[in-house]
Design an enzyme around this catalytic site. Sequence first.
Site, short mmCIF file in Angstrom:
data_model
loop_
_atom_site.label_atom_id
_atom_site.label_comp_id
_atom_site.label_asym_id
_atom_site.label_seq_id
_atom_site.Cartn_x
_atom_site.Cartn_y
_atom_site.Cartn_z
CG ASN A 147 -25.31 -27.59 -7.70
OD1 ASN A 147 -25.43 -28.31 -6.72
ND2 ASN A 147 -26.28 -27.45 -8.58
N PRO A 171 -22.74 -32.76 3.62
CG PRO A 171 -21.23 -31.11 4.31
CD PRO A 171 -22.05 -32.27 4.82
N GLY A 223 -28.78 -34.46 -6.24
CA GLY A 223 -27.54 -34.86 -6.88
C GLY A 223 -27.81 -35.63 -8.16
CG LEU A 246 -32.76 -37.86 -8.54
CD1 LEU A 246 -33.11 -39.26 -8.98
CD2 LEU A 246 -31.71 -37.86 -7.44
CB CYS A 279 -30.29 -30.16 -11.65
SG CYS A 279 -31.26 -29.29 -10.41
CD GLU A 379 -27.42 -33.17 -14.74
OE1 GLU A 379 -28.00 -32.24 -14.15
OE2 GLU A 379 -27.23 -34.29 -14.23
CD GLU A 456 -35.84 -30.59 -2.07
OE1 GLU A 456 -35.31 -30.90 -1.00
OE2 GLU A 456 -35.19 -30.24 -3.08
#
Length: 475
Positions: A147, A171, A223, A246, A279, A379, A456
């Site tokens: 994405n 990737p 992911g 996630l 996400c 989701e 992050e």
Amino acid sequence: MENFIKGSWSKPNSGRYAEVLNPCTGAVVDTFACSDLTDVAQVMQVAQEAYRDWRKTPVAVRARLQHAAARLMREQADELAQILAQELGRPMVGCQTEISRSADLLDFYAEEGLRLKGEIPLHNLDGEKALIVREPVGVVVAITPFNYPITLLTMKLGAALIAGCAVVSKPSEDTPLSTLRLAELFMQAGYPAGVFNVITGYGHEIGNALIDHPATAKIAFTGGTGTGKRIGALAAMHNKRVTLELGGQSPAIVCADANLAVAVPAIVRHAFANSGQFCYRVNRLYVHESIYDGFLEQMVALTANLRVGHPQSGADMGPMVNAKIYQNSEVQVADALSKGAVLKTGGQRLTGPDYDNGWFFPPTVLANTDHSMKIMTEETFGPVVGVMPFSTVEEAVQRANDSEYGLAGYVFSENLSTGLRVAESLEAGSVWINNIHRSYHDVPFGGYKQSGIGREKGRYGVEAYTELKTIYLNY
């Protein structure tokens, strides 16, 4: 395209390649290498050898190279954006923004690396000192989704490289081309061969082999939650470090005193950006019953004006990246309608000459939803939003936290006390009050509960690629 290993193109041992398809047209854009275990062994050996020298490279030199890579990204932004648009289908403006923000993040990490420090505690012991130092964790395997292929890689790559780690990137098979081109640019910027490598392939076999390899010290993954759990379990078998960003099912709470002139555009913009394929988008809405009808009217009107089309058409949204991602939106809409939700706009696949060969789903608003519906609990990763009324703020917070996810949350209230109390109560790694904008580079990003492990961005992101060592010195 082939793998990018030790600074050059490397044919896969299998000799096989797979196609990258344009999600707008179904046309073949290019091919990528279908790697096997021999390729994994090769790339990990290369990365391990490169790491031995890279970890000794002065941080100032690493920073200069990272700034150089960021400059090259800006210079080649149009080319990179075009690659992104072809493999992802996102409008060009969004692709260009991803490149520029990723370059900015590399620059930030470069400077943050220069600010890393150790410590010497003041024990005041004669002839003794304790030195606390940071060292690079080692070879990092970065596994990233489709994405935001460049942004989500640079969140890992920039931090790992400035800390002194070597990186092997895997990737998504949907969007490998932009990552491979990025590796070329890093080589052009002057990075030593083998410090940043890219290996491509289908299925769990390659990912499992990268995780299991003895040279892998850390896995950085963005992911789905299910895949993240599997990666975490594999890593735990060898006590390997992980950063797992996630899934999310992010709630927004719109209080009775919210400024709808701000709230509605912010929510629509954030819910449908990148066709809902990220996400921490707004997935479900809780709106106070006193403003519910008025809010819905404004939201539906703004949503219905969004244009869906090809990257070069000036559209606001593009297609879903593939059939699997597309079908999730269809399934959740059908589930909600079967349980009493009301479709206010969108909801059916777009058809016609501009749409028939792609995976185009319109921005969709579902009203009168509840927690028996998938749209409010699972989701979506697509342009569908569920809206539900509430009576009290306490009820809204309880509903918002009634989820296995905890990546992001949003609250709108003109009463600052209410906004802050709700933000403190939400079980989420990031909370926005009274507006929604992109996350900053200098603050941590990550989730509670099933939304991940670790953070992050910011200095926190760089420190995550280091190990602490205590040295006891007697003199």
